[in-house]
Design a protein around this motif. Structure first.
Motif, PDB file in Angstrom:
ATOM      1  N   ASN A  18       0.834  -1.188   0.000  1.00 20.08           N
ATOM      2  CA  ASN A  18       0.000   0.000   0.000  1.00 20.08           C
ATOM      3  C   ASN A  18       0.877   1.249   0.000  1.00 20.08           C
ATOM      4  N   PRO A  19       0.645   2.194  -0.939  1.00 16.51           N
ATOM      5  CA  PRO A  19       1.481   3.405  -0.988  1.00 16.51           C
ATOM      6  C   PRO A  19       1.372   4.265   0.267  1.00 16.51           C
ATOM      7  N   TYR A  20       0.242   4.232   0.973  1.00 16.06           N
ATOM      8  CA  TYR A  20       0.072   5.032   2.189  1.00 16.06           C
ATOM      9  C   TYR A  20       0.652   4.351   3.421  1.00 16.06           C
ATOM     10  N   ASP A  21       0.659   3.028   3.441  1.00  9.37           N
ATOM     11  CA  ASP A  21       1.167   2.270   4.583  1.00  9.37           C
ATOM     12  C   ASP A  21       1.990   1.106   4.045  1.00  9.37           C
ATOM     13  N   PRO A  22       3.298   1.289   3.866  1.00  9.37           N
ATOM     14  CA  PRO A  22       4.136   0.285   3.206  1.00  9.37           C
ATOM     15  C   PRO A  22       4.215  -1.073   3.906  1.00  9.37           C
ATOM     16  N   GLU A  23       3.714  -1.176   5.135  1.00 10.75           N
ATOM     17  CA  GLU A  23       3.715  -2.467   5.814  1.00 10.75           C
ATOM     18  C   GLU A  23       2.427  -3.234   5.566  1.00 10.75           C
ATOM     19  N   LEU A  24       1.486  -2.626   4.858  1.00  8.21           N
ATOM     20  CA  LEU A  24       0.181  -3.223   4.599  1.00  8.21           C
ATOM     21  C   LEU A  24       0.109  -3.715   3.160  1.00  8.21           C
ATOM     22  N   VAL A  25      -0.318  -4.975   2.990  1.00 10.82           N
ATOM     23  CA  VAL A  25      -0.511  -5.527   1.656  1.00 10.82           C
ATOM     24  C   VAL A  25      -1.973  -5.332   1.276  1.00 10.82           C
ATOM     25  N   THR A  26      -2.202  -4.824   0.074  1.00  8.74           N
ATOM     26  CA  THR A  26      -3.534  -4.503  -0.411  1.00  8.74           C
ATOM     27  C   THR A  26      -3.829  -5.365  -1.630  1.00  8.74           C
ATOM     28  N   VAL A  27      -5.109  -5.674  -1.842  1.00  3.97           N
ATOM     29  CA  VAL A  27      -5.530  -6.453  -3.009  1.00  3.97           C
ATOM     30  C   VAL A  27      -6.550  -5.639  -3.800  1.00  3.97           C
ATOM     31  N   LYS A  28      -6.296  -5.489  -5.111  1.00  4.51           N
ATOM     32  CA  LYS A  28      -7.176  -4.728  -6.007  1.00  4.51           C
ATOM     33  C   LYS A  28      -7.113  -5.327  -7.412  1.00  4.51           C
ATOM     34  N   ARG A  29      -8.036  -4.851  -8.265  1.00  2.00           N
ATOM     35  CA  ARG A  29      -8.085  -5.280  -9.666  1.00  2.00           C
ATOM     36  C   ARG A  29      -7.418  -4.215 -10.537  1.00  2.00           C
ATOM     37  N   ILE A  30      -6.650  -4.652 -11.528  1.00  2.00           N
ATOM     38  CA  ILE A  30      -6.021  -3.722 -12.466  1.00  2.00           C
ATOM     39  C   ILE A  30      -7.089  -3.225 -13.438  1.00  2.00           C
TER      40      ILE A  30
END
Length: 181
Positions: free
Chosen positions: A90-102
């Motif tokens: 995640n660009p706002y919280d680099p320790e957090l992994v985020t899942v999204k669709r391209i």
């Protein structure tokens, strides 16, 4: 108790510990292999939150169970396509992994949603535009933080393992035609 019986008992204990020690050693030698596999090849991921609803966590209002998916990491930043579901830092919280669709690849012109400050954006080179399936109310995505660098991408979601009634391959190409540009 004689010396022989004591010595026999010590011998049996040493043999038992020897077997246990060997089994412990054999188990311990696999720890780096598993860690390397999880870090570089793939891992199981538990999906939290409603941002990918209804594709992931479709039963978010009926249960507290999370969807479990395969996060394939080998060469994750290459051969990206519209519709793929990716995991990234995640660009706002680099320790957090985020899942999204391209939703958009480099060079694409995207019609943005609130809170993005401009109505359209051209995705820069080396970046992708990602959005959650849940819409603007349920997802913090590129409309909040802009295009993300492909260097932040750490995996592609390839299979759903849980819940069992949705078990199988993620058919991202079926969503590629429904993406709004």
């Amino acid at each position: 108790m004689s010396f022989r019986s004591i010595w026999g008992q010590v011998k049996r204990e040493r043999q038992r510990f020897g077997r246990f020690g060997f089994q412990l050693f054999a188990f311990a030698t696999w720890i780096p292999v598993v860690a390397m596999f999880n870090h570089y090849v793939g891992e199981l991921a538990w999906i939290n939150g409603p941002s990918m609803y209804p594709f992931l966590n479709a039963e978010k209002d009926q249960t507290t169970r999370k969807d479990v998916v395969v996060n394939y990491k080998l060469n994750a930043q290459y051969d990206l396509r519209r519709g793929m579901i990716v995991t990234f830092w995640n660009p706002y919280d680099p320790e957090l992994v985020t899942v999204k669709r391209i939703v958009g690849l480099e060079g694409d012109i995207i019609k943005t949603r609130n809170p993005y400050p401009y109505p359209t954006v051209r995705v820069p080179r080396g970046h992708v535009w990602v959005e959650g399936d849940g819409g603007e109310r349920l997802s913090r995505d590129s409309n909040d933080y802009g295009p993300i660098s492909t260097n932040l991408i750490i995996g592609k979601v390839t299979h759903v393992l849980w819940p069992l009634h949705r078990f199988g391959r993620v058919r991202w190409w079926e969503y590629a035609g429904n993406i709004r540009n």
